[in-house]
Every structure is written in structure tokens, then in C-alpha cells.
Design an enzyme around this catalytic site. Sequence first.
Site, PDB file in Angstrom:
ATOM      1  N   THR A  24      48.655  33.113  43.367  1.00  0.00           N
ATOM      2  CA  THR A  24      49.260  33.595  42.121  1.00  0.00           C
ATOM      3  C   THR A  24      49.194  35.107  41.928  1.00  0.00           C
ATOM      4  OG1 THR A  24      47.164  33.113  41.028  1.00  0.00           O
ATOM      5  CG2 THR A  24      48.883  31.440  40.837  1.00  0.00           C
ATOM      6  N   ARG A  78      45.063  28.780  39.631  1.00  0.00           N
ATOM      7  CA  ARG A  78      44.755  28.111  38.364  1.00  0.00           C
ATOM      8  C   ARG A  78      45.796  28.402  37.292  1.00  0.00           C
ATOM      9  NH1 ARG A  78      39.188  30.964  37.722  1.00  0.00           N
ATOM     10  NH2 ARG A  78      40.637  32.510  38.565  1.00  0.00           N
ATOM     11  N   ASP A 113      41.449  24.364  40.138  1.00  0.00           N
ATOM     12  CA  ASP A 113      40.327  25.266  40.400  1.00  0.00           C
ATOM     13  C   ASP A 113      39.685  24.808  41.709  1.00  0.00           C
ATOM     14  OD1 ASP A 113      37.790  26.469  40.454  1.00  0.00           O
ATOM     15  OD2 ASP A 113      37.737  26.587  38.266  1.00  0.00           O
ATOM     16  N   ASN A 136      42.160  32.046  50.793  1.00  0.00           N
ATOM     17  CA  ASN A 136      42.235  33.378  50.201  1.00  0.00           C
ATOM     18  C   ASN A 136      41.619  33.457  48.804  1.00  0.00           C
ATOM     19  OD1 ASN A 136      43.627  36.089  49.595  1.00  0.00           O
ATOM     20  ND2 ASN A 136      44.549  34.727  48.082  1.00  0.00           N
ATOM     21  N   TYR A 153      28.321  38.855  45.468  1.00  0.00           N
ATOM     22  CA  TYR A 153      29.665  38.927  46.082  1.00  0.00           C
ATOM     23  C   TYR A 153      29.537  39.211  47.580  1.00  0.00           C
ATOM     24  CZ  TYR A 153      34.406  40.191  47.282  1.00  0.00           C
ATOM     25  OH  TYR A 153      35.641  40.236  47.907  1.00  0.00           O
ATOM     26  N   GLU A 170      44.780  42.543  41.765  1.00  0.00           N
ATOM     27  CA  GLU A 170      44.137  42.277  40.467  1.00  0.00           C
ATOM     28  C   GLU A 170      42.615  42.122  40.606  1.00  0.00           C
ATOM     29  OE1 GLU A 170      46.114  39.022  38.421  1.00  0.00           O
ATOM     30  OE2 GLU A 170      48.074  39.881  38.867  1.00  0.00           O
ATOM     31  N   PHE A 171      42.131  42.268  41.843  1.00  0.00           N
ATOM     32  CA  PHE A 171      40.715  42.069  42.143  1.00  0.00           C
ATOM     33  C   PHE A 171      39.791  42.830  41.185  1.00  0.00           C
ATOM     34  CE2 PHE A 171      36.935  43.518  44.497  1.00  0.00           C
ATOM     35  CZ  PHE A 171      36.408  42.325  44.972  1.00  0.00           C
TER      36      PHE A 171
HETATM   37  P1  NDP Z   1      43.462  38.791  43.094  1.00  0.00           P
HETATM   38  O1  NDP Z   1      42.563  38.740  41.909  1.00  0.00           O
HETATM   39  O2  NDP Z   1      44.757  39.515  42.968  1.00  0.00           O
HETATM   40  O3  NDP Z   1      43.778  37.297  43.593  1.00  0.00           O
HETATM   41  C1  NDP Z   1      42.792  36.300  43.632  1.00  0.00           C
HETATM   42  C2  NDP Z   1      43.466  34.939  43.728  1.00  0.00           C
HETATM   43  O4  NDP Z   1      42.437  33.940  43.804  1.00  0.00           O
HETATM   44  C3  NDP Z   1      44.337  34.611  42.534  1.00  0.00           C
HETATM   45  O5  NDP Z   1      45.526  34.007  42.981  1.00  0.00           O
HETATM   46  C4  NDP Z   1      43.513  33.608  41.746  1.00  0.00           C
HETATM   47  O6  NDP Z   1      44.367  32.689  41.118  1.00  0.00           O
HETATM   48  C5  NDP Z   1      42.737  32.919  42.866  1.00  0.00           C
HETATM   49  N1  NDP Z   1      41.501  32.300  42.401  1.00  0.00           N
HETATM   50  C6  NDP Z   1      40.375  32.909  41.947  1.00  0.00           C
HETATM   51  N2  NDP Z   1      39.459  32.019  41.591  1.00  0.00           N
HETATM   52  C7  NDP Z   1      40.018  30.787  41.804  1.00  0.00           C
HETATM   53  C8  NDP Z   1      39.565  29.465  41.611  1.00  0.00           C
HETATM   54  N3  NDP Z   1      38.343  29.186  41.128  1.00  0.00           N
HETATM   55  N4  NDP Z   1      40.396  28.435  41.928  1.00  0.00           N
HETATM   56  C9  NDP Z   1      41.622  28.698  42.416  1.00  0.00           C
HETATM   57  N5  NDP Z   1      42.095  29.924  42.639  1.00  0.00           N
HETATM   58  C10 NDP Z   1      41.312  30.968  42.310  1.00  0.00           C
HETATM   59  O7  NDP Z   1      42.588  39.403  44.258  1.00  0.00           O
HETATM   60  P2  NDP Z   1      42.874  39.636  45.823  1.00  0.00           P
HETATM   61  O8  NDP Z   1      44.234  39.220  46.191  1.00  0.00           O
HETATM   62  O9  NDP Z   1      42.438  40.995  46.127  1.00  0.00           O
HETATM   63  O10 NDP Z   1      41.795  38.633  46.428  1.00  0.00           O
HETATM   64  C11 NDP Z   1      42.091  37.653  47.387  1.00  0.00           C
HETATM   65  C12 NDP Z   1      40.879  37.491  48.291  1.00  0.00           C
HETATM   66  O11 NDP Z   1      40.658  38.697  48.989  1.00  0.00           O
HETATM   67  C13 NDP Z   1      39.572  37.177  47.566  1.00  0.00           C
HETATM   68  O12 NDP Z   1      38.868  36.212  48.303  1.00  0.00           O
HETATM   69  C14 NDP Z   1      38.836  38.517  47.585  1.00  0.00           C
HETATM   70  O13 NDP Z   1      37.448  38.343  47.544  1.00  0.00           O
HETATM   71  C15 NDP Z   1      39.299  39.059  48.905  1.00  0.00           C
HETATM   72  N6  NDP Z   1      39.195  40.494  49.112  1.00  0.00           N
HETATM   73  C16 NDP Z   1      39.778  41.382  48.251  1.00  0.00           C
HETATM   74  C17 NDP Z   1      39.697  42.748  48.508  1.00  0.00           C
HETATM   75  C18 NDP Z   1      40.253  43.762  47.570  1.00  0.00           C
HETATM   76  O14 NDP Z   1      39.791  44.930  47.608  1.00  0.00           O
HETATM   77  N7  NDP Z   1      41.240  43.440  46.760  1.00  0.00           N
HETATM   78  C19 NDP Z   1      39.040  43.255  49.706  1.00  0.00           C
HETATM   79  C20 NDP Z   1      38.452  42.235  50.524  1.00  0.00           C
HETATM   80  C21 NDP Z   1      38.561  40.910  50.246  1.00  0.00           C
HETATM   81  P3  NDP Z   1      44.198  32.130  39.620  1.00  0.00           P
HETATM   82  O15 NDP Z   1      43.591  33.215  38.807  1.00  0.00           O
HETATM   83  O16 NDP Z   1      45.605  31.757  39.221  1.00  0.00           O
HETATM   84  O17 NDP Z   1      43.314  30.955  39.797  1.00  0.00           O
HETATM   85  C1  8X3 Z   2      36.487  43.621  48.187  1.00  0.00           C
HETATM   86  C2  8X3 Z   2      36.122  44.956  48.734  1.00  0.00           C
HETATM   87  O1  8X3 Z   2      34.323  46.729  48.756  1.00  0.00           O
HETATM   88  O2  8X3 Z   2      35.048  45.903  46.600  1.00  0.00           O
HETATM   89  O3  8X3 Z   2      35.916  42.599  48.945  1.00  0.00           O
HETATM   90  O4  8X3 Z   2      33.669  44.553  48.012  1.00  0.00           O
HETATM   91  S1  8X3 Z   2      34.738  45.554  47.983  1.00  0.00           S
END
Ligand code: NDP
Ligand code: 8X3
Length: 254
Positions: free
Chosen positions: A12, A35, A59, A86, A152, A188-189
Amino acid sequence: MTKKTILITGATSGFGAAIAQLFAQNGWQLILTGRRQQRLDDLQKQLGRMTNVHTCCFDISDRTVVEQLIDNLPAEFADVDVLVNNAGLALGLEPADQTDLDDWDKMVDTNIKGLMYCTRIILPIMKQRGQGYIINIGSVAGNWPYPGGNVYCATKAFVRQFSLAIRADLLGTGIRVTNIEPGNAETEFSMVRFKDNEQQAEGVYQSTEALTAEDIANTVAWLVNTPSHVNVTTMEIMPTQQATGPLAIYRADH
Ligand code: NDP
Ligand code: 8X3
């Protein structure tokens, strides 16, 4: 020819949404989870013009619901070729003695348990077919701990070791496993991590050039297109403007 099928958790926003977009353009059929029902509906509408899309709103930390995913998959989506684990999140950046235990629980439940559940339900399908690809989204945080990263970082270290360990289990099955470990990427992280505090979230990407979600989507596409006898075990990807720092030393006279 039958379309190949990719299941993307957390489609999403961020990486998941970009992977969905790219694979739709490349003619794959999509199973998308998250979600937020409205976002899934929007993806269904937008990407459904290009390919077959099946969405599931749940979830991933709810084991019972994850287990039902397979039972509820329409027949034409049942042969999952690629699973991208992911979905995940970071919550907070406080030192370990000041964190909210609920945040720790949620990270463990999502990044570890949710990833475990999704992997476990999909593996038998892949094993029966003698092919498949599990791509886990770990993080540089699993290798390089930083202040406030505590749980984390630990969840992403789990993702790394779990990826390596299931490769060992899957030797001889034809199933591939890769752990992608991205560094700073603008999605959106940070809004999630800082609980909608825009100023804090923007600070993470300020005056630097972060990775984009499309960078990770392109990486997933490249991996999937490598020949089936090739398994990239781990891929750490940082922005050019990010590197590891020195080890820290506390000096009592400062
Ligand atoms: P976003 O917040 O943009 O996306 C996270 C996604 O995970 C959303 O689609 C959200 O959907 C879903 N999600 C979160 N919790 C749940 C849950 N309990 N059940 C189902 N779906 C869930 O972040 P990113 O795209 O950046 O993150 C994707 C992955 O990459 C994560 O695992 C993150 O840890 C990892 N990552 C991110 C980095 C960064 O700097 N951005 C770097 C390294 C790794 P919804 O809210 O609709 O449930
Ligand atoms: C996301 C990158 O450096 O914020 O996993 O942990 S960091």
C-alpha cells in the site's frame, strides 16, 4: 502463456507499491496485501487496467488471518512464483530504557512474526512446484546498529539470519532466497517511525539524496530475472550519500 504471480506484502505504500507498479508493467499478476483497504482498492483499480490483481486486507502479525490467505486465494493466483516479504516498520528512535514496550512488540510481531507466517504458508506451494523465489526486505539496520535502533535493528538481523537459514533448508528444492538490505530510502517509513511528526520525518531525508522506492523495485525485478541457477544471498544497497561511521567511544572528560 500463463502469467507469473508475485505476492507482495505491504503493497500500500513505499517499496511494496513501487514493486507492484513495476511488475504490473512487466505483465505479472499481483497479490497485494496491506492493512489499508482504500489503498488496496486504489491499487486494484489502477493496476487492474494492466494485469490481474488480487488484494487481501489484513495485518500480517495475525497468524490466523495469514493462514487463511492461501485458502481464500482464487485458483488463478494459487501458483505463487515470487513472495516479497516487504511489510514492516520501525516505531520510535528512543534509547532502550525509554521506549514504549508496545512499539517493541509491534515491530517484533510485524517484522519477525509476520514475515515468518507469510513465508511458512507460501513455502509448501513453492516446494510442491519445485520452484519459487522468496525475497525478504531486511535493512542495513540488521548489520549496522545505531542509537535508538535497538529492536528495529534486531528484527532486521533476524530477517538476515532467517533468510540464510531457510536457504539451508531449501537446498535442492529449486527455491531461491535473497535478503535485500536497503539503507536510507524515502518512503512513508519515517512518518510511521515518528508517528506522523512531519518535521522529524522530513529531517531524515533533508539535504541528502536518499534511495527511492523505485530503486528497490528495480532491484527486485533484476533479481527475479537472474537465471534460476543463480542465488544472490544478500544485497546491501545504500544511497551514495550514506556510509558507515566509526565505532563510538565515550570519554568521561567530555
Ligand atoms: P512504508 O511505510 O512506505 O511501507 C510499509 C508497508 O508495510 C505498508 O504498505 C504497510 O501497509 C505495510 N505494513 C506495515 N505493518 C503491517 C502489518 N502489520 N500488516 C500488514 N502490512 C503492514 O515503508 P517502506 O516501503 O520503506 O518499508 C518497506 C520495508 O522496507 C519495511 O520492512 C522496512 O523495514 C524496510 N526498509 C525500509 C527502509 C527505508 O529507509 N525506507 C530501509 C530499509 C528497509 P499498511 O499500513 O496498509 O498495513
Ligand atoms: C531503514 C533504514 O537506517 O533507518 O531500515 O534503519 S534505517
